[in-house]
Write a protein that holds these residues in place. Structure first.
Motif, mmCIF file in Angstrom:
data_model
loop_
_atom_site.group_PDB
_atom_site.id
_atom_site.type_symbol
_atom_site.label_atom_id
_atom_site.label_comp_id
_atom_site.label_asym_id
_atom_site.label_seq_id
_atom_site.Cartn_x
_atom_site.Cartn_y
_atom_site.Cartn_z
ATOM 1 N N MET A 171 1.022 -1.100 -0.131
ATOM 2 C CA MET A 171 0.107 0.123 -0.009
ATOM 3 C C MET A 171 0.796 1.239 -0.028
ATOM 4 O O MET A 171 0.375 2.238 -0.220
ATOM 5 C CB MET A 171 -1.018 0.001 1.233
ATOM 6 N N SER A 172 1.955 1.255 0.595
ATOM 7 C CA SER A 172 2.890 2.346 0.598
ATOM 8 C C SER A 172 3.928 2.439 -0.538
ATOM 9 O O SER A 172 4.573 3.455 -0.925
ATOM 10 C CB SER A 172 3.734 2.529 1.830
ATOM 11 N N ILE A 173 3.842 1.517 -1.440
ATOM 12 C CA ILE A 173 4.807 1.563 -2.694
ATOM 13 C C ILE A 173 4.505 2.475 -3.560
ATOM 14 O O ILE A 173 5.342 2.862 -4.424
ATOM 15 C CB ILE A 173 4.615 0.051 -3.469
ATOM 16 N N GLY A 174 3.427 3.047 -3.661
ATOM 17 C CA GLY A 174 2.799 4.171 -4.673
ATOM 18 C C GLY A 174 3.949 5.446 -4.441
ATOM 19 O O GLY A 174 3.933 6.153 -5.339
ATOM 20 N N ARG A 175 4.505 5.714 -3.251
ATOM 21 C CA ARG A 175 5.674 6.841 -3.128
ATOM 22 C C ARG A 175 6.738 6.481 -4.017
ATOM 23 O O ARG A 175 7.359 7.613 -4.266
ATOM 24 C CB ARG A 175 5.607 7.015 -1.669
ATOM 25 N N ILE A 180 8.550 5.842 -12.565
ATOM 26 C CA ILE A 180 7.910 4.909 -13.456
ATOM 27 C C ILE A 180 6.656 5.504 -14.181
ATOM 28 O O ILE A 180 6.481 5.352 -15.279
ATOM 29 C CB ILE A 180 7.615 3.558 -12.788
ATOM 30 N N VAL A 181 6.048 6.186 -13.251
ATOM 31 C CA VAL A 181 4.825 6.984 -13.702
ATOM 32 C C VAL A 181 5.222 8.258 -14.731
ATOM 33 O O VAL A 181 4.837 8.437 -15.945
ATOM 34 C CB VAL A 181 3.939 7.548 -12.741
ATOM 35 N N LEU A 182 6.439 8.607 -14.371
ATOM 36 C CA LEU A 182 7.014 9.836 -15.463
ATOM 37 C C LEU A 182 7.240 9.099 -16.795
ATOM 38 O O LEU A 182 7.065 9.695 -17.772
ATOM 39 C CB LEU A 182 8.233 10.303 -14.853
ATOM 40 N N VAL A 183 8.013 7.935 -16.743
ATOM 41 C CA VAL A 183 8.570 7.265 -18.028
ATOM 42 C C VAL A 183 7.323 6.963 -18.648
ATOM 43 O O VAL A 183 7.308 7.100 -19.897
ATOM 44 C CB VAL A 183 9.400 6.118 -17.711
ATOM 45 N N ALA A 231 -8.285 13.463 -18.486
ATOM 46 C CA ALA A 231 -9.509 12.726 -18.456
ATOM 47 C C ALA A 231 -9.104 11.099 -17.987
ATOM 48 O O ALA A 231 -9.816 10.395 -17.207
ATOM 49 C CB ALA A 231 -10.192 12.421 -19.668
ATOM 50 N N ALA A 232 -8.096 10.624 -18.646
ATOM 51 C CA ALA A 232 -7.581 9.168 -18.284
ATOM 52 C C ALA A 232 -7.287 9.209 -16.715
ATOM 53 O O ALA A 232 -7.250 8.115 -16.182
ATOM 54 C CB ALA A 232 -6.384 8.840 -19.059
ATOM 55 N N GLY A 233 -6.632 10.238 -16.168
ATOM 56 C CA GLY A 233 -6.084 10.280 -14.997
ATOM 57 C C GLY A 233 -7.364 10.327 -13.862
ATOM 58 O O GLY A 233 -7.222 9.269 -12.847
ATOM 59 N N ILE A 234 -8.466 10.984 -14.149
ATOM 60 C CA ILE A 234 -9.581 10.994 -13.330
ATOM 61 C C ILE A 234 -10.148 9.528 -13.380
ATOM 62 O O ILE A 234 -10.732 8.965 -12.327
ATOM 63 C CB ILE A 234 -10.569 11.895 -13.730
ATOM 64 N N ALA A 235 -10.225 9.023 -14.596
ATOM 65 C CA ALA A 235 -10.772 7.445 -14.624
ATOM 66 C C ALA A 235 -9.890 6.592 -14.046
ATOM 67 O O ALA A 235 -10.595 5.713 -13.241
ATOM 68 C CB ALA A 235 -10.866 7.128 -16.158
ATOM 69 N N GLY A 236 -8.620 6.739 -13.823
ATOM 70 C CA GLY A 236 -7.761 6.010 -12.981
ATOM 71 C C GLY A 236 -8.122 6.230 -11.404
ATOM 72 O O GLY A 236 -7.974 5.288 -10.817
ATOM 73 N N LEU A 271 -1.693 12.420 -2.980
ATOM 74 C CA LEU A 271 -1.040 11.605 -3.787
ATOM 75 C C LEU A 271 -1.565 11.748 -5.238
ATOM 76 O O LEU A 271 -0.914 11.472 -6.064
ATOM 77 C CB LEU A 271 -1.391 10.131 -3.343
ATOM 78 N N ALA A 272 -2.994 11.888 -5.303
ATOM 79 C CA ALA A 272 -3.561 11.816 -6.587
ATOM 80 C C ALA A 272 -3.149 13.182 -7.222
ATOM 81 O O ALA A 272 -3.034 12.985 -8.536
ATOM 82 C CB ALA A 272 -5.042 11.871 -6.269
ATOM 83 N N LEU A 273 -3.039 14.236 -6.689
ATOM 84 C CA LEU A 273 -2.555 15.373 -7.341
ATOM 85 C C LEU A 273 -1.416 15.315 -7.498
ATOM 86 O O LEU A 273 -0.842 15.710 -8.759
ATOM 87 C CB LEU A 273 -2.936 16.617 -6.446
ATOM 88 N N GLU A 274 -0.512 14.703 -7.017
ATOM 89 C CA GLU A 274 1.128 14.445 -7.403
ATOM 90 C C GLU A 274 1.047 13.578 -8.814
ATOM 91 O O GLU A 274 1.840 13.981 -9.689
ATOM 92 C CB GLU A 274 1.870 13.926 -6.296
ATOM 93 N N MET A 275 0.424 12.496 -8.538
ATOM 94 C CA MET A 275 0.451 11.427 -9.721
ATOM 95 C C MET A 275 -0.122 12.201 -10.979
ATOM 96 O O MET A 275 0.390 12.106 -12.191
ATOM 97 C CB MET A 275 -0.256 10.287 -9.292
#
Length: 305
Positions: A171-175, A180-183, A231-236, A271-275
């Motif tokens: 659950m904490s691995i998102g940080r 990976i998200v940037l690439v 739009a894709a981010g909100i759906a995610g 976390l959502a805004l950062e991502m």
């Protein structure tokens, strides 16, 4: 080592109609205690102090924090003989027992001297273990849950503490997923620019002929990319929150992984805004080279393309 312990005064119960059951006095060892909900984690307990679990049948015990409560216990008078006695203890902390460990479902914690007093000085010199064999692996979670509800410390091939630790790490691995998200966002932005720009070369050529500058066309393309990414981010985010709720429901209703409870992470705004910000920035950077190149291409070359 545990001793039966309960709330002697029904006025201390969280519900007037539901008994909180036994709180199973347990010798306190500070490193093993889960996180505190009220009060600080003590290094040791005084002989007149007690730590209580938060959740019991009928509700929460948080209203007892800071109060001196009368607790009842069984005094052994002889073989198969006992009497009911009480002892006053001050509640100096409420801890989180949402995920029971090997001490059972609702243990309370006291000092060694208090435990000795509950046993009237006749502290057990040895421990007794019971090994339970079930006729089917499917029955293991149910048997363990029933034994824990009776106050026994239950351990299996995979202890709940181990499983909970794994879940907490996941659950904490998102940080640690930002690079990976940037690439992925860079690749996604490049892909969107290819799809959007190449299908609109003739339209872009017409806009150039009507007086649009290369910078305006590049900005138009990037705005379209940002809209698609948001739009894709909100759906995610919506899908992620739904999956979290589904997982928590599976744990509560189906004893998934033999856990009694698991909090659902419905929405973490930071976390959502950062991502989302990283995803948008990466997509824009990925889409920028092709957008600029096509926007600076002459109209006749765009028409031929």
């Amino acid at each position: 080592m545990q001793h039966d312990l309960d709330l002697a005064d029904e006025g201390d119960w969280p519900s007037p109609t539901v008994s909180p059951g036994s709180l199973w006095a347990t010798t306190y060892f500070e490193p093993r205690l889960p996180k505190m909900i009220k009060g600080d984690r003590p290094v040791s307990l005084q002989d007149d102090e007690i730590l209580l679990p938060d959740s019991v049948p009928g509700g929460s015990l948080r209203h007892l924090y800071g109060k001196t409560i009368m607790f009842g216990y069984t005094h052994i008078n002889g073989k198969y003989q006992g009497s009911y006695r009480t002892i006053p203890l001050k509640v100096v902390g409420i801890y989180d027992n949402s995920v029971p460990d090997k001490d059972g479902e609702n243990p309370s914690y006291v000092s060694e001297n208090t435990m000795d007093a509950l046993f009237d000085g006749n502290v057990q010199e040895s421990y007794t273990f019971a090994y339970v064999q079930v006729d089917s692996g499917d029955n293991v979670p149910l048997v363990q849950k029933k034994l824990a509800a009776m106050g026994f410390g239950v351990a299996g091939a995979a202890g709940q503490q181990d499983v909970t630790g794994i879940l907490a790490a996941l659950m904490s691995i998102g940080r640690f997923m930002f690079p990976i998200v940037l690439v992925c966002s860079l690749v996604f932005g490049l892909f969107l620019s290819v799809i959007w720009m190449k299908q609109r070369k003739r339209s872009l050529a017409l806009l150039r002929c009507l007086g649009y500058t290369a910078g305006q066309l590049s900005a138009l393309a990037l705005v379209q990319v940002v809209q698609l990414v948001v739009a894709a981010g909100i759906a995610g985010i919506i899908l992620g929150a739904g999956f979290s709720l589904l997982l928590a429901h599976s744990v509560d209703s189906g004893d998934l992984l033999n856990l009694s409870n698991l909090d659902s992470v419905v929405f973490d705004p930071v976390l959502a805004l950062e991502m989302l910000a990283i995803t948008v920035a990466g997509a824009v950077i990925g889409a920028l080279p092709l957008s600029v190149r096509i926007a600076h291409t002459q109209p006749d070359a765009l028409m031929r393309g």
